[in-house]
Design an enzyme around this catalytic site. Structure first.
Site, PDB file in Angstrom:
ATOM      1  N   HIS A 466       0.803  -1.216   0.000  1.00  0.00           N
ATOM      2  CA  HIS A 466       0.000   0.000   0.000  1.00  0.00           C
ATOM      3  C   HIS A 466       0.841   1.274   0.000  1.00  0.00           C
ATOM      4  O   HIS A 466       0.432   2.278  -0.565  1.00  0.00           O
ATOM      5  CB  HIS A 466      -0.952  -0.010   1.190  1.00  0.00           C
ATOM      6  N   GLU A 702     -15.221  -4.410 -28.624  1.00  0.00           N
ATOM      7  CA  GLU A 702     -14.231  -5.093 -27.779  1.00  0.00           C
ATOM      8  C   GLU A 702     -13.993  -6.525 -28.229  1.00  0.00           C
ATOM      9  O   GLU A 702     -13.175  -7.229 -27.647  1.00  0.00           O
ATOM     10  CB  GLU A 702     -14.722  -5.160 -26.325  1.00  0.00           C
ATOM     11  N   ASP A 726      -9.992  -5.225 -23.912  1.00  0.00           N
ATOM     12  CA  ASP A 726     -10.617  -6.504 -24.250  1.00  0.00           C
ATOM     13  C   ASP A 726     -10.378  -6.868 -25.704  1.00  0.00           C
ATOM     14  O   ASP A 726     -10.158  -8.035 -26.025  1.00  0.00           O
ATOM     15  CB  ASP A 726     -12.121  -6.453 -23.948  1.00  0.00           C
ATOM     16  N   CYS A 773     -11.573   3.964 -25.762  1.00  0.00           N
ATOM     17  CA  CYS A 773     -11.606   4.181 -24.313  1.00  0.00           C
ATOM     18  C   CYS A 773     -10.741   3.168 -23.573  1.00  0.00           C
ATOM     19  O   CYS A 773     -10.645   3.204 -22.351  1.00  0.00           O
ATOM     20  CB  CYS A 773     -13.038   4.161 -23.787  1.00  0.00           C
TER      21      CYS A 773
END
Ligand code: PEP
Ligand code: MG
Length: 841
Positions: A466, A702, A726, A773
């Site tokens: 983290h 996609e 994708d 996108c």
């Protein structure tokens, strides 16, 4: 006040305050709204004395006197909590009229408070009455509207007898077949939290078995302790009234990876980020964690451990202390979350949510409870519980799971600090600091002030921890796992930290320091240029205008995007409203979020809302889909919406309700056939007609089949948006998150570029605009190729907006068009990259 009918035993609770009843779900504090403390009601008070809602014994009285619990003779505990964040008042404005252990009558005054003072100092006066032990309650019947303290019935509970409550969790037994943990990062914090949250929705006792070990499936800590890795064979077992449903749901969730998208894992397992190589005595090497160069003065941070006594007082009291500290820790985290949310940082919010989940962990609490029963103080027992758990995680094979030990220690120390009354050691570095520490807890890292900390390094941790994630989110150059010698560098020493190479340089000559400063200067000039470009329209040097829009997940991110210069939103990933919860968002909830985004954008900026894109790799706890051998080839995207028209219609209605507020576009994900598009459009048409609303419609491209029938799709829609993430994996038959293949699944492969080119040609033949996108749109190297292929819009990550606009302004479309044709003729991604690199500035 226990009344009974032949069938049911009731507990009637009088209004503890006069005022207006308020649903718990609407309380602006997720600890209550998400019922983490228990189910119940809230009251917006008009009186100033909290009365006992029933006869009972005071079993908890918080030292700050803002919260109290009573337990009835039948053993049902009721918790009353005055206001929100009122613990911070440390008792100011509250007067307890009873003491721990007192027996009280219904209607007796418990706590008096000063409404004027609270009105000024507390976030909110809403007062909660909740039942922490949900197993005892079969149903709740809350009053609505105005109630009068001590006389109106505010809440009737249908109780289960303790035996029935036990039976509710002890009916039938069920067991799943073998479920193989899918490819990815194993059962680390996020998927474990999702599994535990899903398990908690069932009353049955549920466990997860791996080999000879078994863990409580409702406990994140226990699940992490199993050390489940990709490929492990698991079994879900349940005993109770809903055992079969529980086993089916959890096995489905596990089979689909529990919401873990392997592609999101920060670094593939087994491929640790390479350490930097020190090239002289003045250099210390570590693992690059957050890129960038920083020069500043060393600030060594060493937090002190609070002192703890071993022996406790009365175990009941110690248990009360522990419960209060856990509750306060939850509130502290909630208020840090509120601040972090304001800075629009979903990564940090996610970490803090995981910490809240740890606070409620049944195994940790049971381990501490056992210590308390054995006579230990709450602080001692709690420290032993969380340290033992962290040590077990430290011993696991997976680096990703080992790093979660830091989270357990962080949450553990927060509660310990509250229990011992110690003040948290101040992390207050001066300006221009390079912070050096052995480790930073995630919440310490979350509080870093980037105007003071120019760089940071820790001797522990890895690039998936983290500290690294947060440093990247804050834009602070960072190194983790640096040489221990860093701890010996004196405070105030001048150093240069290179977060990109993982090198810390000390004992610098004047010349070296000057050279580093000039490089830092250049970096900041580039950043200024990008910030300036971000606020201008996106136009190429030869005057071709494109639209640079943003990919976002929430209204908060919409604000960030607009501030960063986004000309619109090309992709609102609506699934984030649906994830990490136990029930789907209601139409009103969704309409509120979509409406908020539309209002932020205004009518002049386009808003593309993608309908739910879940299933397969992104499972939902409340949408159990059967385990699939190939989730990426299974029920995903629009296919799920068509399977579940109830969810789909609710979402479409919510989106359409936002239509009058802006330039609204609806986009369907993962469309692979014309039939799917027509079916989705038919449902949209019905809902639009019923509401008298309309919106533009588009599809994501996609899947290669969608490219090849793009002409037919284009006749049916207003626009296309290419999801290169994708599209690449389906074009190349390489899982986008596969630890070894993901790098070869390169969106700059000429085969993918061919698909993009074909899509643009089809769209333009039909007068439709086409955007990109997927991740490729945010890639500066790829920009000349996309410009040359003729895309009209780029929807990019918010931090990329400035850089993309700045580079567009330096490119000529006329030169990029022949370049794109040249790239389409190439045979490998490496060739494409090499050619594009010749243009890199
Ligand atoms: C894509 O596939 O490129 C895309 C934008 O969708 P997601 O990454 O959300 O699957
Ligand atoms: Mg996609």
């Amino acid at each position: 006040m226990v009344a009974s009918t032949p069938a049911t035993v009731h507990l009637d609770l009088l209004a503890p305050l006069s005022g207006v009843m308020f649903p718990l779900e609407a309380v602006p504090d997720p600890v209550f709204a998400r019922k983490l403390v228990g189910d119940g009601v809230s009251i917006d008070p008009t009186s100033s004395e909290l009365l006992a809602p029933m006869a009972g014994t005071v079993t908890q009285l918080h030292p700050a006197h803002h919260a109290i619990a009573l337990t009835s003779e039948a053993g049902v505990e009721i918790l009353l909590h005055i206001g929100l964040d009122t613990v911070a008042l440390k008792g100011e404005g509250f007067t307890a009229k009873v003491a721990l252990g007192d027996r009280v009558a219904a209607g007796q005054v418990l706590i008096a408070f000063d409404p004027e003072l609270l009105g000024r100092k507390a976030r909110c006066l809403l007062t909660q009455m909740v039942i922490p032990d949900g197993a005892r309650v079969a149903a709740l019947h809350p009053a609505t509207g105005l109630v009068v303290a001590g006389s109106t019935l505010a809440l009737r509970l249908d109780l289960r007898e303790p035996a029935a409550a036990a039976a509710a969790a002890g009916g039938s037994t069920a067991q799943s077949g073998i479920v193989i943990q899918p490819e990815g990062s194993g059962l680390h914090a996020r998927p474990a939290a999702m599994l535990a949250a899903a398990a908690k929705a069932f009353t049955s006792v549920i466990s997860l078995a791996r080999g000879g070990s078994e863990a409580n499936a409702k406990s994140v800590v226990a699940l992490l302790g199993l050390g489940v890795q990709a490929g492990d064979a698991l079994t879900v077992k349940a005993t109770g009234a809903d055992a079969r449903e529980a086993v089916a749901a959890l096995a489905g969730l596990l089979g689909a990876g529990c919401g873990d998208r392997p592609g999101q894992a920060p670094a593939p397992a087994g491929e640790p980020a390479p350490r930097g190589a020190a090239s002289g005595p003045g250099e210390l090497a570590g693992v690059p964690a957050s890129p960038g160069l920083a020069a500043g003065r060393v600030f060594q941070y060493r937090p002190e451990a609070p002192a703890v006594v071993e022996t406790g007082q009365d175990p009941a009291r110690e248990q009360t202390f522990l419960e209060a500290a856990l509750q306060d820790a939850g509130l502290q985290i909630e208020s840090i979350k509120a601040r972090v949310r304001a800075s629009a940082d979903p990564a940090r919010v996610e970490i803090l949510s995981a910490h809240q989940e740890l606070l409620a962990d049944p195994e940790l609490k049971a381990a501490a409870g056992a210590g308390i029963t054995a006579g230990q103080s709450a602080a001692f027992a709690w420290r032993a519980a969380f340290s033992g758990c962290a040590a077990r995680l430290d011993g696991l094979e997976s680096a990703l799971l080992r790093e979660r030990a830091n989270d357990v220690r962080d949450v553990g120390r927060r509660v310990l600090t509250l229990l011992t009354g110690a003040t948290a050691a101040g992390l207050e570095p001066p300006r221009d600091s390079i912070l050096i520490a052995e480790s930073l807890t995630p919440s310490e890292a979350a509080q870093l002030d980037r105007t003071k900390v120019l760089g940071l390094c820790t001797t522990t941790g890895g690039p998936t921890g983290h500290v690294a994630i947060l440093a990247r989110a804050l834009g602070i150059p960072a190194i983790v796992g640096i040489d221990q010698a860093a701890l010996a560098i004196p405070g105030q020493a001048l150093v240069v930290l290179d977060g990109s190479r993982g090198i810390l340089r000390r004992d610098l000559s004047e010349a070296a320091l000057a050279e580093a400063r000039s490089r830092i200067e250049q970096q900041s000039v580039v950043r200024v240029q990008e910030r300036e470009a971000a606020q201008k329209p996106a136009v190429t040097r030869d005057g071709v205008a494109l639209e640079v829009a943003a990919n976002i997940r929430s209204a908060q991110e919409a604000r960030e995007a607009v501030a960063a210069g986004a000309q619109g939103i090309g992709l609102l990933r609506s699934e984030f409203l649906f994830l990490n919860r136990e029930t789907p968002p209601t139409e009103d909830e969704q309409a509120a979020e979509y409406g908020a985004v539309a209002r932020i954008l205004g009518p002049g900026r386009k808003l593309v809302i993608r309908t739910l894109d879940v299933g397969g790799d992104k499972p939902l706890a409340y949408l159990p889909l059967p385990p699939e051998a190939n989730p990426f080839l299974g029920l995903r995207g629009v296919r799920v919406s068509l399977e579940r028209p109830d969810l789909f219609r609710t979402q479409l209605r919510a989106i359409l309700r936002a239509a009058p507020l802006g330039d609204l576009h609806i986009m369907f994900p993962m469309v692979s056939t014309l039939e799917e598009l027509l079916a989705a459009k038919a449902i949209l048409g019905e809902e639009a007609l019923a509401l008298g609303r309309s919106a533009k419609v588009g599809v994501m491209i996609e899947v290669p089949s969608a490219v090849l029938i793009a002409d037919a799709l284009a006749r049916e829609v207003d626009f296309f948006s290419i999801g290169t993430n994708d599209l690449t994996q389906y074009c190349m038959a390489m899982d986008r998150g596969h630890p070894r293949l993901a790098r070869q699944a390169d969106a700059l492969h000429p085969a993918v570029l061919q698909l993009i080119g074909l899509t643009v040609a089809s769209a333009h033949r039909h007068g439709r605009w086409v955007g990109v996108c997927g991740g490729l749109a945010s890639d500066l190297l790829a920009l000349p190729a996309l410009l040359g292929l003729g895309v009209d819009e780029l929807s990019v990550s918010v931090p990329a907006i400035g850089g993309i606009k700045a580079r567009l302004a330096r490119l000529d479309q006329a030169a990029c068009a022949p370049l794109a044709q040249e790239l389409l003729q190439m045979s490998t991604a490496a060739d494409v990259r090499a050619r594009l690199a010749t243009l890199a500035e």
